[in-house]
Design a protein around this motif. Structure first.
Motif, short mmCIF file in Angstrom:
data_model
loop_
_atom_site.label_atom_id
_atom_site.label_comp_id
_atom_site.label_asym_id
_atom_site.label_seq_id
_atom_site.Cartn_x
_atom_site.Cartn_y
_atom_site.Cartn_z
N GLN A 8 -65.47 14.49 57.79
CA GLN A 8 -64.82 15.69 57.82
C GLN A 8 -65.01 16.40 56.71
OE1 GLN A 8 -60.74 14.79 58.42
NE2 GLN A 8 -60.86 13.38 56.73
N GLU A 9 -64.76 17.69 56.34
CA GLU A 9 -64.99 18.54 55.34
C GLU A 9 -64.79 17.90 53.99
OE1 GLU A 9 -63.80 22.89 53.35
OE2 GLU A 9 -62.90 22.11 55.38
N GLY A 10 -65.79 18.02 52.99
CA GLY A 10 -65.81 17.55 51.70
C GLY A 10 -66.34 16.00 51.66
N CYS B 246 -70.16 20.45 56.66
CA CYS B 246 -69.29 19.60 56.03
C CYS B 246 -69.92 18.78 54.92
CB CYS B 246 -68.81 18.67 56.89
SG CYS B 246 -69.95 17.23 57.34
N GLY B 247 -71.28 18.92 54.41
CA GLY B 247 -71.85 18.32 53.31
C GLY B 247 -73.00 17.19 53.71
N THR C 29 -65.74 11.57 47.17
CA THR C 29 -66.37 10.80 48.36
C THR C 29 -66.60 9.49 48.15
OG1 THR C 29 -67.39 12.92 49.25
CG2 THR C 29 -68.37 10.91 49.85
N ASP C 30 -66.17 8.64 48.98
CA ASP C 30 -66.50 7.35 49.13
C ASP C 30 -67.24 6.85 50.37
OD1 ASP C 30 -65.10 6.57 46.51
OD2 ASP C 30 -63.08 6.57 47.91
N ASN D 135 -65.51 21.83 46.27
CA ASN D 135 -66.29 20.69 46.00
C ASN D 135 -66.95 20.27 47.42
OD1 ASN D 135 -65.52 20.45 43.47
ND2 ASN D 135 -63.75 18.93 44.09
N ILE D 136 -68.58 20.30 47.41
CA ILE D 136 -69.09 19.99 48.67
C ILE D 136 -68.81 18.41 49.15
CG2 ILE D 136 -71.36 20.24 50.04
CD1 ILE D 136 -70.28 22.63 48.97
N LEU D 137 -68.87 17.43 47.87
CA LEU D 137 -68.50 16.35 47.92
C LEU D 137 -67.24 16.19 47.15
CD1 LEU D 137 -71.87 14.29 47.29
CD2 LEU D 137 -70.97 15.43 49.66
#
Length: 500
Positions: free
Chosen positions: A221-223, A46-47, A28-29, A23-25
């Motif tokens: 960070q990642e995601g 990281c997206g 995510t919030d 998942n790229i996101l």
């Protein structure tokens, strides 16, 4: 009373491949308050750019899969907004401005933008002229967009966003193609837009220019998970560890010098009385001197030492990229350009490319495969045609690991972020084995960790294999840190810096 939120993401999950593993996101919030200037930082890949496209509704409408979550713009559910209403709330300046344009000139592009928000035709010209004057880009209005430099395209794209008058503007690396002086000239206009009530969200790898203006820095960070937020100039020192852990540039920090003082090595490339004019005239016209476009370079002499790293600095649109194209005989010039003592006028393009590798300002223009690992293997096989398949794949994976791209080895190069694409382009050219490498903005879109990986690898090749590197950059600190020799291109003159 709670502040109005310009942008809200709740548990958003987005991926490019429906059945992909990543998942790229990734749940995510994110909240960004209206009327603020928020700077989002994070490692390359990281997206961040995907986040921008999803927030603007460009994804999944034009690609990828939104697996879950909700997105709201000023309280309105993004799903319920048509493109015109979305643009009234949020617009995006892409990292690659070439993706922004539909028309052939900036004036036509600006008219197109105004048509999309239903501005009466009788009001368009005045709005265009006013915006062009305020942004100091009147000289770009009637030039063909494809002839603009990367920095000029960035300014052109900003002018279009300025006209759209969206309540929120999301800027994806808006200074990446601009020299520091140009960036500082544009910054007051952005701050003025905030003062007028607009919300600004800037994605950037460097915080320095924003320090005095940003309400908040957010580190991802990642995601696209939030690693730290609530960062400002006042509490910056408390977050040094967060920047270091994520491999990000810490603002105003000095960097060690890696130059080795090889400026006196025998030259591999020489300019003797070289003159280059703006535009792309036909060679026969050049010979007849039947045009009088301005000089980008006039009667220049320069020596680029072999087995060393040379930087070429200069303002946006000054002619640095065009000079590189002339070295490859893709742009007319007069005078002599000598490669290892031989006039390139006598060389066929194929012969030049066997000796000179180049990474373009837009790396996507040079990919030849649909697979990241294959892209590296093409370069390896070009110079080692007898290399067994297993050995080629093993070497490619080793190099991709070094550049932080191993996990993306099965991706299409066009699915990578701009920063990842640039790393792949550098790596692919390095695999080719040429002795001279021309790099156009090699660290554009890179975090600190990736810059060190790219430039450190280049330095190693210079030291161990005698590679010669000439790189264009707007980053004076980068030039001072890595270059053995520095030239400045200004007022059509190429001048050697006394101190690297």
């Amino acid at each position: 009373m709670p502040a109005e939120m310009a942008l809200q993401l709740r548990d958003v999950v987005f991926r490019y491949l429906e059945n992909g593993k990543r998942n790229i996101l990734d749940h995510t919030d994110l909240d960004v308050a209206a009327g603020t200037l928020t700077v989002i930082m994070g490692g390359s890949g990281c997206g961040k750019s995907t986040l921008a496209a999803v927030a603007a509704g460009l994804y999944p409408e034009n690609g990828g899969y939104l697996q879950g979550g909700s997105i709201r713009l000023f309280g309105h559910n993004l799903k319920g907004l048509d493109p015109q209403k979305r643009a009234a709330y949020l617009t995006v300046l892409f990292q690659n401005p070439d993706l922004q344009f539909c028309m052939d000139t900036l004036r036509a592009e600006m008219r197109f933008c105004l048509e999309n928000i239903c501005v009466p035709a009788c009001e368009m010209d005045k709005k265009i002229e006013t915006a062009a004057a305020e942004l100091q880009i009147a000289d770009l209005l009637d030039r063909t967009l494809t002839t603009l430099s990367g920095g000029e395209k960035q300014k052109a794209a900003l002018a279009c966003l300025y006209l759209l008058e969206s309540r929120c503007i999301l800027l994806d690396e808006c200074f990446a193609n601009l020299d520091e002086a140009e960036a500082k000239r544009l910054l007051p206009m952005l701050i003025k837009m905030k003062a007028e009530g607009r919300t600004l969200i800037a994605i950037d790898h460097k915080a320095d220019l924003w320090l005095d203006y940003a309400d908040e820095f957010i580190l991802l960070q990642e995601g696209c998970h939030i690693a730290a937020r609530g960062i400002s100039r006042q509490n910056l020192t408390q977050h040094r560890a967060d920047f270091d852990e994520l491999g990000l540039f810490y603002p105003l920090a000095s960097a060690p010098c890696h130059a080795k003082g090889k400026a006196d090595n025998a030259p591999i490339l020489q300019f003797r009385g070289v003159s280059i004019r703006k535009g792309l005239p036909q060679k026969r016209k050049w010979k007849r001197k039947a045009y009088d476009t301005p000089f980008l370079l006039q009667n220049a002499d320069a020596d680029f030492p072999a087995g060393a790293m040379t930087a070429v600095l200069g303002a946006s649109g000054i002619g640095k990229t065009t000079t590189f194209l002339s070295v490859l005989k893709q742009h007319p010039y007069s005078g002599q350009i000598l490669l290892q003592g031989q006039d390139i006028a006598q060389s066929k393009p194929r012969e030049l490319y066997r000796q000179i590798g180049i990474v373009f300002q837009n790396p996507a223009n040079q990919f030849v495969t649909q697979n990241v690992e294959d892209e590296v293997c093409v370069g390896l096989r070009l110079w080692q045609p007898d290399l067994p398949e297993d050995a080629c794949r093993s070497k490619a994976e080793e190099l991709l690991e070094r550049y932080g791209l191993k996990r993306q080895r099965r991706y299409s190069p066009y699915m990578l972020s701009q920063g990842q694409q640039r790393r792949l382009a550098v790596l692919s050219v390095l695999a080719g084995g040429q002795k001279l490498l021309l790099l156009d903005e090699p660290t554009y879109g890179q975090d600190a960790k990736s810059v060190d990986a790219i430039m450190g690898h280049l330095r190693q090749k210079v030291e161990q294999e005698g590679l010669t590197v000439i790189f264009i950059t707007h980053d004076t600190a980068l030039a001072g840190q890595w270059a053995d020799k520095i030239y400045h291109l200004e007022n059509a003159a190429l001048t050697e810096s006394e101190e690297p």
